[in-house]
Design a protein around this motif. Structure first.
Motif, PDB file in Angstrom:
ATOM      1  N   PHE A 260       0.856  -1.193   0.000  1.00 29.37           N
ATOM      2  CA  PHE A 260       0.000   0.000   0.000  1.00 29.37           C
ATOM      3  C   PHE A 260       0.892   1.244   0.000  1.00 29.37           C
ATOM      4  CE2 PHE A 260      -2.529  -3.360   1.854  1.00 29.37           C
ATOM      5  CZ  PHE A 260      -3.769  -3.211   1.246  1.00 29.37           C
ATOM      6  N   ARG A 261       1.447   1.553  -1.157  1.00 27.86           N
ATOM      7  CA  ARG A 261       2.360   2.690  -1.232  1.00 27.86           C
ATOM      8  C   ARG A 261       1.628   4.021  -1.155  1.00 27.86           C
ATOM      9  NH1 ARG A 261       6.722   0.938  -5.956  1.00 27.86           N
ATOM     10  NH2 ARG A 261       7.494  -0.945  -4.893  1.00 27.86           N
ATOM     11  N   LYS A 262       0.387   4.071  -1.618  1.00 28.45           N
ATOM     12  CA  LYS A 262      -0.368   5.320  -1.564  1.00 28.45           C
ATOM     13  C   LYS A 262      -0.872   5.631  -0.174  1.00 28.45           C
ATOM     14  CE  LYS A 262      -1.981   5.152  -6.355  1.00 28.45           C
ATOM     15  NZ  LYS A 262      -3.182   5.165  -7.246  1.00 28.45           N
ATOM     16  N   ASN A 263      -1.014   4.621   0.660  1.00 30.64           N
ATOM     17  CA  ASN A 263      -1.600   4.829   1.983  1.00 30.64           C
ATOM     18  C   ASN A 263      -0.589   4.775   3.104  1.00 30.64           C
ATOM     19  OD1 ASN A 263      -3.665   3.029   0.202  1.00 30.64           O
ATOM     20  ND2 ASN A 263      -4.776   4.588   1.327  1.00 30.64           N
ATOM     21  N   ALA A 264       0.467   3.993   2.945  1.00 31.89           N
ATOM     22  CA  ALA A 264       1.395   3.743   4.051  1.00 31.89           C
ATOM     23  C   ALA A 264       2.647   4.589   3.906  1.00 31.89           C
ATOM     24  CB  ALA A 264       1.762   2.263   4.109  1.00 31.89           C
ATOM     25  N   LEU A 265       3.163   5.022   5.037  1.00 32.80           N
ATOM     26  CA  LEU A 265       4.419   5.747   5.120  1.00 32.80           C
ATOM     27  C   LEU A 265       5.248   5.114   6.232  1.00 32.80           C
ATOM     28  CD1 LEU A 265       6.223   8.121   4.282  1.00 32.80           C
ATOM     29  CD2 LEU A 265       5.022   9.525   5.960  1.00 32.80           C
ATOM     30  N   TYR A 266       6.342   4.464   5.833  1.00 25.14           N
ATOM     31  CA  TYR A 266       7.161   3.740   6.807  1.00 25.14           C
ATOM     32  C   TYR A 266       8.624   4.077   6.564  1.00 25.14           C
ATOM     33  CZ  TYR A 266       9.268  -0.139   9.383  1.00 25.14           C
ATOM     34  OH  TYR A 266      10.015  -0.888  10.255  1.00 25.14           O
ATOM     35  N   GLU A 267       9.230   4.753   7.510  1.00 27.04           N
ATOM     36  CA  GLU A 267      10.656   5.098   7.506  1.00 27.04           C
ATOM     37  C   GLU A 267      11.251   4.624   8.826  1.00 27.04           C
ATOM     38  OE1 GLU A 267      12.452   6.210   5.141  1.00 27.04           O
ATOM     39  OE2 GLU A 267      10.877   6.714   3.694  1.00 27.04           O
ATOM     40  N   PRO A 268      11.774   3.394   8.879  1.00 31.11           N
ATOM     41  CA  PRO A 268      12.247   2.855  10.165  1.00 31.11           C
ATOM     42  C   PRO A 268      13.429   3.624  10.741  1.00 31.11           C
ATOM     43  CG  PRO A 268      12.879   1.410   8.346  1.00 31.11           C
ATOM     44  CD  PRO A 268      11.957   2.436   7.775  1.00 31.11           C
ATOM     45  N   GLU A 269      14.178   4.344   9.894  1.00 33.22           N
ATOM     46  CA  GLU A 269      15.302   5.116  10.427  1.00 33.22           C
ATOM     47  C   GLU A 269      14.849   6.390  11.120  1.00 33.22           C
ATOM     48  OE1 GLU A 269      17.913   5.852   7.220  1.00 33.22           O
ATOM     49  OE2 GLU A 269      18.452   3.748   6.907  1.00 33.22           O
ATOM     50  N   ILE A 270      13.625   6.815  10.831  1.00 32.55           N
ATOM     51  CA  ILE A 270      13.096   8.036  11.448  1.00 32.55           C
ATOM     52  C   ILE A 270      12.085   7.722  12.535  1.00 32.55           C
ATOM     53  CG2 ILE A 270      11.862  10.185  10.980  1.00 32.55           C
ATOM     54  CD1 ILE A 270      12.968  10.106   8.156  1.00 32.55           C
ATOM     55  N   PHE A 271      11.165   6.803  12.260  1.00 29.83           N
ATOM     56  CA  PHE A 271      10.100   6.471  13.208  1.00 29.83           C
ATOM     57  C   PHE A 271       9.831   4.984  13.110  1.00 29.83           C
ATOM     58  CE2 PHE A 271       5.486   6.711  14.528  1.00 29.83           C
ATOM     59  CZ  PHE A 271       5.780   6.973  15.859  1.00 29.83           C
ATOM     60  N   CYS A 272       9.648   4.350  14.251  1.00 28.92           N
ATOM     61  CA  CYS A 272       9.550   2.893  14.283  1.00 28.92           C
ATOM     62  C   CYS A 272       8.190   2.372  13.852  1.00 28.92           C
ATOM     63  CB  CYS A 272       9.874   2.385  15.687  1.00 28.92           C
ATOM     64  SG  CYS A 272       8.773   3.019  16.963  1.00 28.92           S
ATOM     65  N   SER A 273       7.170   3.217  13.785  1.00 31.21           N
ATOM     66  CA  SER A 273       5.823   2.774  13.425  1.00 31.21           C
ATOM     67  C   SER A 273       5.501   3.156  11.985  1.00 31.21           C
ATOM     68  CB  SER A 273       4.786   3.381  14.368  1.00 31.21           C
ATOM     69  OG  SER A 273       5.045   2.993  15.702  1.00 31.21           O
ATOM     70  N   CYS A 274       4.454   2.550  11.469  1.00 35.44           N
ATOM     71  CA  CYS A 274       3.987   2.809  10.109  1.00 35.44           C
ATOM     72  C   CYS A 274       2.732   3.682  10.180  1.00 35.44           C
ATOM     73  CB  CYS A 274       3.685   1.494   9.387  1.00 35.44           C
ATOM     74  SG  CYS A 274       3.031   1.694   7.719  1.00 35.44           S
ATOM     75  N   VAL A 275       2.753   4.773   9.441  1.00 33.40           N
ATOM     76  CA  VAL A 275       1.603   5.680   9.379  1.00 33.40           C
ATOM     77  C   VAL A 275       0.765   5.274   8.175  1.00 33.40           C
ATOM     78  CG1 VAL A 275       0.851   8.069   9.229  1.00 33.40           C
ATOM     79  CG2 VAL A 275       2.968   7.512  10.428  1.00 33.40           C
ATOM     80  N   PHE A 276      -0.464   4.868   8.434  1.00 28.97           N
ATOM     81  CA  PHE A 276      -1.362   4.356   7.398  1.00 28.97           C
ATOM     82  C   PHE A 276      -2.581   5.271   7.343  1.00 28.97           C
ATOM     83  CE2 PHE A 276      -4.346   1.553   5.316  1.00 28.97           C
ATOM     84  CZ  PHE A 276      -3.559   0.818   4.435  1.00 28.97           C
TER      85      PHE A 276
END
Length: 320
Positions: A260-276
């Motif tokens: 889900f590239r349009k809905n999810a934002l996941y940057e483990p180096e910045i924040f450990c959780s996924c923003v959906f």
């Protein structure tokens, strides 16, 4: 004793010696010019020099037409009309056609897009499709959304003297140098309110809907006892609900973000959780790798439960 040679004759001899291989006509034509101290200018250079003068004249005429403006004579009005007609788009072209201004009387169109002979404004607006599919199964009974923070807003319908209210209430904080509002903390039930001079109050706390409304009425009663008899409790609405839920299984956040590239934002180096994020329902999920989900952006618990029901089966596909 001999007379010195004339300088003009010396120059003529040098030119004749340098142009020995040239034509006799060119040497004979240049000699009289040098003797008479006159230089012939070619006709091509005269035309090149005259071209900028003609352009300047046309620019001057155009500037004069602009300065005079329309209405000087019929010819200039016709020129202006022809110029504006050239700028207008061609009829039937699929482009934005300018219409009357929205604020002008009798105008009901703005910039409309002509397509197949119909106005785009009269076409029905496209409804948002839910980002997540509607599952056929019910949500497991052990997975439920628990309200974590609720934010409500209401109006007291009067102007308040913040200094007077701060002196009358026991658990009130007022520092006009930092903030132009009063912070009131209630202990039973536990909630925090932000009271403004206009009478607008924002209330938040870890309560359910009934407890939050009871706290709002209690705060309105306290302000009324502080010398504001005209206080009323009106326009109560819940503006935001922050809920949390435990899905009971871990989630592969990398695979979820890749799917889900349009809905999810996941940057483990910045924040450990996924923003959906989803558009319908319009809310935000904060998903952790351990299976904990926080839902924000909704105003009713029914909407929160429906959002969790749709997201549960999507997240279940990426469990480890």
């Amino acid at each position: 004793h001999t007379t010195p040679p004339h300088p003009t004759m010396d120059l003529l001899e040098q030119l004749l010696a340098g142009q020995a291989g040239g034509s006799s006509s060119s040497s004979s034509s240049s000699a009289p010019a040098l003797l008479g101290h006159e230089v012939a200018i070619p006709e091509s250079s005269v035309q090149v020099a005259a071209a900028p003068m003609e352009e300047d004249a046309s620019i001057d005429d155009l500037m004069k037409l602009i300065e005079d403006g329309p209405g000087v004579d019929d010819a200039r009005d016709q020129d202006v009309d022809e110029l504006l007609g050239c700028l207008a788009p061609i009829r039937g072209s699929p482009r934005f056609m300018p219409a009357a201004a929205p604020a002008s009387p009798g105008s009901s169109k703005g910039l409309t897009l002509l397509e197949d002979g119909q106005d785009h404004q009269h076409q029905p607006h496209e409804e948002l499709v839910p980002d997540l599919p509607d599952p056929m199964e019910a949500l497991p009974p052990d997975v439920e959304a628990v309200p974590f923070i609720m934010v409500a807003k209401f109006n007291l319908k009067c102007e308040l003297d913040l200094k007077k209210v701060a002196f009358c209430l026991r658990h009130a904080e007022y520092n006009p140098r930092k903030h132009c509002s009063i912070t009131v903390r209630l202990f039973e039930p536990r909630a925090t309110a932000l009271v403004r001079a206009s009478g607008v109050v924002t209330l938040s706390g870890s309560l359910n809907e009934d407890q939050l409304k009871r706290s709002a009425k209690k705060l309105a009663r306290l302000v009324q006892r502080c010398g504001h008899d005209q206080v009323k409790f009106a326009d109560y609405t819940i503006t935001s609900i922050l809920c949390k839920a435990d899905l009971k299984f871990p989630i592969r956040l990398e695979a979820l973000a890749a799917r889900f590239r349009k809905n999810a934002l996941y940057e483990p180096e910045i924040f450990c959780s996924c923003v959906f994020r989803t558009r319908k329902p319009r809310c935000t999920y904060l998903v952790t790798a351990g299976g904990k989900v926080s839902i924000s952006g909704l105003r009713k618990m029914d909407e929160v439960k429906e959002a969790l029901r749709r997201a549960y089966f999507v997240f279940r596909e990426f469990r480890t």
